[in-house]
Motif scaffolding. Structure first.
Motif, mmCIF file in Angstrom:
data_model
loop_
_atom_site.group_PDB
_atom_site.id
_atom_site.type_symbol
_atom_site.label_atom_id
_atom_site.label_comp_id
_atom_site.label_asym_id
_atom_site.label_seq_id
_atom_site.Cartn_x
_atom_site.Cartn_y
_atom_site.Cartn_z
ATOM 1 N N ALA A 183 0.983 -1.261 -0.085
ATOM 2 C CA ALA A 183 0.012 0.087 -0.064
ATOM 3 C C ALA A 183 0.888 1.212 0.033
ATOM 4 C CB ALA A 183 -0.852 0.033 1.160
ATOM 5 N N LEU A 184 1.959 1.317 0.837
ATOM 6 C CA LEU A 184 2.899 2.430 0.776
ATOM 7 C C LEU A 184 3.549 2.857 -0.523
ATOM 8 C CD1 LEU A 184 4.164 2.105 4.453
ATOM 9 C CD2 LEU A 184 2.459 3.828 3.572
ATOM 10 N N ALA A 185 3.712 1.405 -1.044
ATOM 11 C CA ALA A 185 4.676 1.244 -2.554
ATOM 12 C C ALA A 185 3.668 2.174 -3.407
ATOM 13 C CB ALA A 185 4.945 0.056 -3.006
ATOM 14 N N GLN A 186 2.509 1.768 -3.428
ATOM 15 C CA GLN A 186 1.357 2.605 -4.239
ATOM 16 C C GLN A 186 1.243 4.018 -4.050
ATOM 17 O OE1 GLN A 186 -1.440 -1.266 -3.558
ATOM 18 N NE2 GLN A 186 -2.492 0.089 -5.097
ATOM 19 N N ALA A 187 1.513 4.340 -2.711
ATOM 20 C CA ALA A 187 1.351 5.860 -2.337
ATOM 21 C C ALA A 187 2.642 6.558 -3.073
ATOM 22 C CB ALA A 187 1.467 5.834 -0.634
ATOM 23 N N CYS A 188 3.707 5.864 -3.011
ATOM 24 C CA CYS A 188 4.821 6.487 -3.699
ATOM 25 C C CYS A 188 4.810 6.479 -5.069
ATOM 26 C CB CYS A 188 6.118 5.785 -3.126
ATOM 27 S SG CYS A 188 6.492 5.761 -1.576
ATOM 28 N N GLY A 189 4.159 5.289 -5.688
ATOM 29 C CA GLY A 189 4.118 5.273 -7.123
ATOM 30 C C GLY A 189 3.215 6.299 -7.696
ATOM 31 N N ARG A 190 2.088 6.569 -7.091
ATOM 32 C CA ARG A 190 1.055 7.485 -7.730
ATOM 33 C C ARG A 190 1.864 8.852 -8.076
ATOM 34 N NH1 ARG A 190 -1.982 5.265 -10.857
ATOM 35 N NH2 ARG A 190 -3.811 4.339 -10.192
ATOM 36 N N TRP A 191 2.762 9.346 -7.366
ATOM 37 C CA TRP A 191 3.316 10.439 -7.442
ATOM 38 C C TRP A 191 4.041 10.393 -9.037
ATOM 39 C CZ3 TRP A 191 2.724 15.351 -5.007
ATOM 40 C CH2 TRP A 191 2.021 15.021 -3.902
ATOM 41 N N GLY A 192 4.266 9.481 -9.575
ATOM 42 C CA GLY A 192 4.650 9.372 -10.755
ATOM 43 C C GLY A 192 3.879 9.812 -11.765
ATOM 44 N N ASN A 193 2.501 9.604 -11.619
ATOM 45 C CA ASN A 193 1.516 10.456 -12.595
ATOM 46 C C ASN A 193 1.563 11.895 -12.379
ATOM 47 O OD1 ASN A 193 -0.509 7.734 -11.227
ATOM 48 N ND2 ASN A 193 0.459 7.706 -13.030
ATOM 49 N N TRP A 194 1.924 12.329 -11.164
ATOM 50 C CA TRP A 194 2.014 13.924 -11.217
ATOM 51 C C TRP A 194 3.302 14.146 -12.055
ATOM 52 C CZ3 TRP A 194 6.025 16.416 -8.258
ATOM 53 C CH2 TRP A 194 5.771 17.899 -7.900
ATOM 54 N N PHE A 195 4.229 13.684 -12.119
ATOM 55 C CA PHE A 195 5.407 14.091 -12.880
ATOM 56 C C PHE A 195 4.969 13.853 -14.424
ATOM 57 C CE2 PHE A 195 8.155 13.017 -9.081
ATOM 58 C CZ PHE A 195 9.073 14.128 -9.168
ATOM 59 N N ASN A 196 4.099 12.917 -14.561
ATOM 60 C CA ASN A 196 3.850 12.764 -16.081
ATOM 61 C C ASN A 196 2.679 13.677 -16.392
ATOM 62 O OD1 ASN A 196 5.632 10.935 -16.386
ATOM 63 N ND2 ASN A 196 4.606 9.078 -16.558
ATOM 64 N N GLN A 197 1.933 14.290 -15.497
ATOM 65 C CA GLN A 197 0.708 15.008 -15.912
ATOM 66 C C GLN A 197 -0.526 14.149 -16.272
ATOM 67 O OE1 GLN A 197 0.609 19.086 -16.918
ATOM 68 N NE2 GLN A 197 3.122 19.167 -16.838
ATOM 69 N N GLU A 198 -0.881 13.151 -15.413
ATOM 70 C CA GLU A 198 -1.569 12.231 -16.032
ATOM 71 C C GLU A 198 -2.570 11.704 -14.847
ATOM 72 O OE1 GLU A 198 0.620 9.076 -17.607
ATOM 73 O OE2 GLU A 198 1.525 8.448 -15.459
ATOM 74 N N LEU A 199 -3.769 11.205 -15.344
ATOM 75 C CA LEU A 199 -4.756 10.362 -14.244
ATOM 76 C C LEU A 199 -5.296 11.490 -13.345
ATOM 77 C CD1 LEU A 199 -2.858 7.186 -13.684
ATOM 78 C CD2 LEU A 199 -4.237 7.881 -15.441
ATOM 79 N N TYR A 200 -5.549 12.653 -13.872
ATOM 80 C CA TYR A 200 -6.286 13.519 -12.863
ATOM 81 C C TYR A 200 -7.495 13.511 -13.082
ATOM 82 C CZ TYR A 200 -5.667 15.735 -17.611
ATOM 83 O OH TYR A 200 -5.476 16.060 -18.708
ATOM 84 N N GLY A 201 -8.411 14.204 -12.252
ATOM 85 C CA GLY A 201 -10.054 14.519 -12.246
ATOM 86 C C GLY A 201 -10.536 15.438 -13.041
#
Length: 336
Positions: free
Chosen positions: A134-152
């Motif tokens: 679960a913590l690994a997913q919490a860290c990995g989601r910030w990769g979407n921030w770098f790529n500007q993707e998967l926003y609402g």
């Protein structure tokens, strides 16, 4: 009037000479290290050996990356095999696109292989690793921030994320669903750790709790996203996946609690190896040989020569007649 917002990085990659350093990859790597670190601490606390979690992760992580990419490519095939698309892009994992469902499913296959090689029950290992995942997913989601993707959806909330104009996206401020999911995953990790300590979860139930609680959050967060996705009966595919996986996790949790209550007493048996640890099979074989030898000695077969040798070596000659002679030696003893 400008509103407050979370700015996005101007680029998701920094070049160190000819070597590209990608934010998405860094987030994934950091997540793996966090999961292994926490999983190792929990495994040792359960009675396992240090390093075992990392050894099995060597199998689980590559399988998980392949599974996550396969799920993404299969469920979003139009991004790679549609008209005007280049199928080679399906292999560009650094550009984003890992499905957690595929990562967990195929990662479990790799973990099963690693556990089999070590003689370890997979459910116990999964329980130890659950909050770390679960913590690994919490860290990995910030990769979407770098790529500007998967926003609402678009919003003017103070915590909105700013998205710049680019391929398949319009400039604006949107719900930072990557942030929502990251925070939710941290909450899931805390929940699993607390429940495991409070109720002594075992036989895969801590992992099932992680899966079920993650699915609850993923369902409503997925519903907020606006990126392209397949829909079934008006719901995004990943929403349906969350529902199905949630039900399966709850069913497993309930059945496991009824059929196998409590927690495993031994999670990692001693095995012989380079560190000189004992092997149960070898120990049992040695015990059997020693028991047989003891039985032979008590019956006077194998033990008789040893007894005679001891008398000859350690006792004076005049002490020998005091020993009880065998029936065959009795006449000869009378002549002496």
């Amino acid at each position: 009037m400008d509103i407050a917002y979370i700015p996005s990085p101007s680029t998701g990659v920094i070049h160190l000479g000819p070597i590209p350093l990608r934010g998405y990859a860094f987030c994934i790597i950091i997540g793996v290290f966090v999961a292994v670190w926490l999983g190792n601490r929990r495994w040792v606390a359960r009675g396992g050996k240090p390093g075992t979690v990392a050894d099995i992760a060597v199998w689980a992580v590559p399988f998980g990356l392949v599974g996550g990419r396969l799920y993404h490519v299969i469920t979003d095939y139009q991004l790679y095999f549609g008209e005007g698309r280049n199928w080679v892009d399906a292999f560009k994992i650094w550009e984003g696109g890992l499905g957690i469902w595929g990562a967990i499913a195929l990662g479990a296959v790799g973990a099963w292989i690693g556990c089999r090689l070590r003689g370890i029950p997979l459910p116990a290992w999964a329980d130890a690793l659950a909050p770390g995942i679960a913590l690994a997913q919490a860290c990995g989601r910030w990769g979407n921030w770098f790529n500007q993707e998967l926003y609402g959806r678009a919003t003017d909330l103070p915590w909105a994320v700013e998205i710049s104009a680019g391929p398949n996206r319009d400039a604006g401020t949107y719900h930072p669903t990557f942030l929502y999911e990251s925070l939710w995953c941290i909450g899931v990790a805390v929940l699993v750790i607390w429940a495991d300590r409070r109720f002594k979860l075992g036989h895969g139930r801590a992992f099932a709790l992680y899966v079920a609680s993650y699915c609850v959050g993923r369902g409503w967060i997925e519903y907020m996203r606006v990126d392209e996705a397949h829909h079934i009966l008006g719901l995004r595919l990943n929403v349906w996946t969350s529902i199905v996986v949630f039900v399966l996790a709850v069913v497993y949790f309930v059945l496991s609690a009824r059929l196998r209550p409590g927690r495993e007493e031994v999670v990692e048996p001693d095995r012989s190896g380079a560190d000189g640890e004992k092997d149960p099979a070898a120990a049992d074989a040695k015990a059997a040989v020693e028991a047989k030898a003891a039985g032979d000695e008590s019956s006077g077969t194998a033990g008789a020569p040893a007894k005679k040798a001891v008398l000859t070596k350690d006792e004076p000659a005049d002490a020998a007649p005091s020993a009880e002679p065998d029936a065959a030696e009795a006449p000869e003893a009378k002549k002496l």
